[in-house]
Design a protein around this motif. Structure first.
Motif, PDB file in Angstrom:
ATOM      1  N   LEU A 124       0.826  -1.204   0.000  1.00 42.63           N
ATOM      2  CA  LEU A 124       0.000   0.000   0.000  1.00 42.63           C
ATOM      3  C   LEU A 124       0.866   1.262   0.000  1.00 42.63           C
ATOM      4  O   LEU A 124       0.492   2.272  -0.605  1.00 42.63           O
ATOM      5  N   ARG A 125       2.001   1.215   0.676  1.00 37.36           N
ATOM      6  CA  ARG A 125       2.908   2.365   0.638  1.00 37.36           C
ATOM      7  C   ARG A 125       3.343   2.629  -0.804  1.00 37.36           C
ATOM      8  O   ARG A 125       3.342   3.775  -1.273  1.00 37.36           O
ATOM      9  N   HIS A 128       0.191   3.926  -2.835  1.00 32.45           N
ATOM     10  CA  HIS A 128      -0.227   5.292  -2.493  1.00 32.45           C
ATOM     11  C   HIS A 128       0.819   6.323  -2.903  1.00 32.45           C
ATOM     12  O   HIS A 128       0.473   7.451  -3.243  1.00 32.45           O
ATOM     13  N   VAL A 133      -5.294   4.814  -5.424  1.00 33.06           N
ATOM     14  CA  VAL A 133      -6.086   4.168  -4.380  1.00 33.06           C
ATOM     15  C   VAL A 133      -6.651   2.877  -4.971  1.00 33.06           C
ATOM     16  O   VAL A 133      -7.288   2.908  -6.016  1.00 33.06           O
ATOM     17  N   SER A 157      -9.464   0.957  -9.040  1.00 27.35           N
ATOM     18  CA  SER A 157      -8.630   1.983  -8.419  1.00 27.35           C
ATOM     19  C   SER A 157      -8.857   3.309  -9.119  1.00 27.35           C
ATOM     20  O   SER A 157      -9.492   3.385 -10.154  1.00 27.35           O
ATOM     21  N   ALA A 160      -5.476   9.292  -6.846  1.00 17.58           N
ATOM     22  CA  ALA A 160      -5.946  10.048  -5.689  1.00 17.58           C
ATOM     23  C   ALA A 160      -6.060  11.527  -5.996  1.00 17.58           C
ATOM     24  O   ALA A 160      -6.991  12.201  -5.547  1.00 17.58           O
ATOM     25  N   PRO A 194      -6.820   7.243   0.220  1.00 22.74           N
ATOM     26  CA  PRO A 194      -5.925   6.145   0.605  1.00 22.74           C
ATOM     27  C   PRO A 194      -6.321   5.453   1.905  1.00 22.74           C
ATOM     28  O   PRO A 194      -6.056   4.261   2.068  1.00 22.74           O
ATOM     29  N   ASP A 197      -8.003   1.988   1.836  1.00 25.21           N
ATOM     30  CA  ASP A 197      -7.207   0.764   1.691  1.00 25.21           C
ATOM     31  C   ASP A 197      -6.678   0.280   3.037  1.00 25.21           C
ATOM     32  O   ASP A 197      -6.509  -0.925   3.248  1.00 25.21           O
ATOM     33  N   GLY A 258      -1.105   5.746   8.333  1.00 25.31           N
ATOM     34  CA  GLY A 258      -0.650   5.488   6.974  1.00 25.31           C
ATOM     35  C   GLY A 258       0.242   4.266   6.939  1.00 25.31           C
ATOM     36  O   GLY A 258       0.656   3.736   7.972  1.00 25.31           O
TER      37      GLY A 258
END
Length: 713
Positions: A124-125, A128, A133, A157, A160, A194, A197, A258
């Motif tokens: 996810l890091r 993002h 997303v 997705s 963002a 974000p 997620d 995050g």
């Protein structure tokens, strides 16, 4: 999975070797490039090929997926969004997906769960950082590769940075897989970022640890309700990962960590539990912050109250940002314009609003003949006001109006259209009642459905209406003798049933704990032996999922810790006890109060029963034991329904006098005086205040509202 005769031999020059699976969007094939590289090729179903909007979305899917590095995902190798059947090829990741693995082998052991948590946080890091997303993180989209988990399928997705400008995201569609979706995907899908997620990451970890999701239910509607309002079921999650999962599953997106913060916590081995700690008696309440700076532990996030019947529950005031205020906010007070000003039929005593709610970044209020009025959150500008009856007849009595509920893109309200008719020597009024979905931005009807048409007869306000994810359940029929589901998108009647009949039958639709109920009070032919029947309605069919009949004429006061709370109307007779219905087992129990109580209002908020008196006295009672927790003088005369944060209870009078009380002790921690333009002469109950972030919106007086930063109380 064997190939079928209809499957292609090659796609885009890549030779097809096998089927990997199929889903709602298309078929996934195992293919090989000329150099021997193995690829997963997704080919969309033919039914979407002629849909220009779908092709646009698919093109964006490809563009979004190309931005991600591929270290923790399946990188895009090739694609053609303009082919007769659009396709996309990604690097093939050998191994099982997480869902298949858990079904075959059972939950992951703690060590592998920790590796999964770290791997997904890294993925996810990466996602993002590319400005993407995912929006559909679920077990089927997590591949267990030899070098760690990989996230696949960016089917829904979006970039963002384009979230607020993309017209394709403004259609009100809910996209995702319900058991692993975030609350905001149901309540405000056009504002998803974000943090959604991160919520899905928490849900996926619960599934991997227990073989079930934290909000699982046989009904998609109940699943959605549990995601938005319910407490996650975390049985099976190892103790060392419980704080990690709870942080991810915070209802408020701004309170979730995050990916970098999650990875830091895993590396350091210190996982603070986000559940609130007990407060000391004297200091000011600890207020949660908008964005966590680790390892600070903060209180739980907001619980949406779009379909709450009488109370508003919101996130505690205070922000770490340091403010949780709408951009450009300042304290304001406004009165809604009178859309029937100058009409002699509209003359008469004015009343306060009956209910307000937040919808699409605005405050919507109704009452006193107003169908709805819109106020901007930051400045309080009254951008539009619509009357409940635009042409009131001389003899009409269409009712005051109220907000039924809201969802992204629509606020649900009652309407009425009255005309004078002659019937004998007496003038009468014929009224056509409607339930309407209004666009919160413009006030224009998205749809309007006639639910009753009668002469001097009851309208739908009398028996109420309830908002569900499927639509609005309202009384229905010329004489309001039925109830029906009006589809959320178009107002179409999906089903309707007759209300129960019987001597002195009195039925009303209401909701508790986010679920719809039909409450019917009956007695025998002589008016004796009163009884009350409570039926939970299945929104899909309108049939009762279960029903229970109890003795006495009772009202549904609310929902507390898995129980419906019923009691007599304290205005009519002293409240001596409560009747509880366990919503899971349907077991009926009664709880006696130590001392019978009269009250001007009875409200269940945050699992506590609050009894209020016109003098301003407030009593807090545990509804499951009948034990009185505290009694306090709020200093607010004629208090209306309360609102509550995680730490304080807010009460307001018809004049706008406001008090904040400590939830634990009842101590008054702040007050504001009434306003000169308020009026308490009518004694009419005012709508509950609405708490959003650090701002409390207080209805008062004659169709008026003011706002205040609760940290200033």
């Amino acid at each position: 999975m064997a190939l079928r005769d209809a499957d292609p031999a090659e796609i885009g020059g890549y030779l097809i070797e096998d089927r990997l699976g199929s889903g709602g969007m298309g078929v996934v094939y195992l293919a090989r490039s000329a150099s021997g590289r193995r690829l997963a090729v997704k080919v969309v179903h033919g039914q979407y090929a002629d849909d220009d909007e779908f092709r646009t979305r698919f093109r964006r899917e490809v563009a979004a997926a190309r931005q991600v590095s591929g270290a923790f995902t399946a990188p895009v190798v090739d694609a053609d969004a303009d082919a007769p059947r659009p396709w996309m090829a990604t690097l093939y990741i050998p191994g099982e997906d997480l869902g298949t693995h858990v079904r075959r082998h059972g939950p992951l052991p703690p060590a592998r769960l920790r590796e999964l948590a770290a791997g997904l946080a890294e993925a996810l890091r990466d996602i993002h950082r590319a400005g993407v997303v995912h929006r559909d993180l679920k077990p089927a989209n997590v591949m267990l590769a030899d070098d760690g988990p990989r996230v696949i399928d960016f089917g829904i997705s979006r970039a963002a940075e384009a979230a607020g400008m993309d017209a394709l995201t403004q259609t009100g569609r809910v996209m995702g897989t319900p058991p692993f979706m975030s609350p905001e995907q149901f309540t405000s899908p056009h504002e998803v970022g974000p943090a959604t997620d991160i919520f899905s990451l928490g849900a996926v970890l619960v599934y991997a640890a227990s073989r079930r999701g934290p909000f699982d239910s046989p009904s998609p509607w109940e699943t959605a309700t549990r995601v938005v309002e319910g407490t996650p079921e975390l049985t099976g999650v190892p103790d060392e990962l419980l704080p990690f999962v709870r942080l991810c599953l915070d209802k408020h997106p701004k309170s979730r960590p995050g990916p970098d913060e999650l990875l830091h916590l895993l590396r350091e081995g210190r996982l603070p539990d986000p559940r609130p700690e007990p407060e000391a008696p004297d200091p000011e309440p600890v207020r949660p912050r908008r964005r966590r700076r680790w390892p600070t532990a903060v209180a739980a996030g907001a619980v949406l109250a779009a379909v709450a019947a009488t109370t508003v529950i919101a996130r505690a005031g205070g922000g770490e940002d340091p403010h949780d205020l709408p951009a450009g906010w300042h304290a304001w007070h406004r009165q809604a314009s009178d859309p029937t000003a100058g009409d002699p039929q509209s003359m008469g005593p004015s009343e306060p609003f009956s209910r307000c709610a937040i919808a699409d970044k605005a405050l919507l209020c109704a009452g006193d003949g107003i169908m709805a009025a819109r106020f901007t959150l930051a400045e309080g500008r009254n951008t539009w006001t619509r009357p409940m009856d635009p042409t009131p007849a001389e003899t009409s009595s269409a009712g005051g109006g109220t907000i039924i509920g809201a969802r992204p893109g629509a606020v649900y309200v009652f309407g009425a259209d009255s005309t004078d008719i002659k019937k004998g020597d007496e003038p009468q009024s014929r009224t056509r009642y409607t339930v309407q979905a209004l666009d919160p931005d413009t006030g224009k009807p998205v749809w309007s459905t006639v639910v009753a048409d009668n002469i001097d007869g009851p309208g739908p306000e009398y028996a109420g209406a309830v908002v569900t994810p499927a639509g609005v359940i309202s009384t229905y029929g010329a004489a309001s003798d039925s109830y029906a589901l009006l589809d959320a998108a178009h107002g179409t009647v999906r089903w309707h049933h007759k209300l129960p009949t019987g001597a002195d039958s009195d039925c009303a639709l209401t909701d508790a704990g986010g679920r719809p109920y039909l409450l019917c009070r009956t007695s025998d032919d002589n008016g004796d032996h009163p009884r009350t029947t409570v039926a939970r309605l299945d929104p899909a069919t309108g049939r009762p999922s279960w029903k229970i009949t109890v003795k006495g004429t009772l009202s549904l006061l609310g929902h507390a810790r898995g129980h419906l709370v019923l009691g007599t109307d304290p205005l009519m007779e002293k409240l001596t006890g409560l009747t509880l219905i366990d919503t899971s087992s349907h077991v009926l129990t009664t709880v006696r109060l130590a001392t019978p109580r009269n009250a001007s209002g009875a409200y269940v908020v945050r699992d506590t029963l609050y009894l209020t008196l016109t003098s301003g006295s407030v009593r807090a009672i545990d509804p499951l034991t009948g034990r009185e927790r505290w009694q306090s003088n709020s200093t607010v005369e004629q208090p209306g329904p309360p609102a509550a944060s995680a730490t304080r209870l807010y009460l307001a009078s018809p004049t706008g006098r406001l008090a904040a009380l400590d939830l634990r002790t009842g101590r008054v921690t702040g007050t504001l005086p009434g306003r000169d333009d308020g009026d308490s002469s009518s004694g009419t109950t005012t709508a509950a205040p609405v708490l959003s972030g650090d701002v409390l919106y207080v209805p008062y007086g004659m169709r008026a509202v003011y706002s205040v930063d609760v940290r200033d109380l």
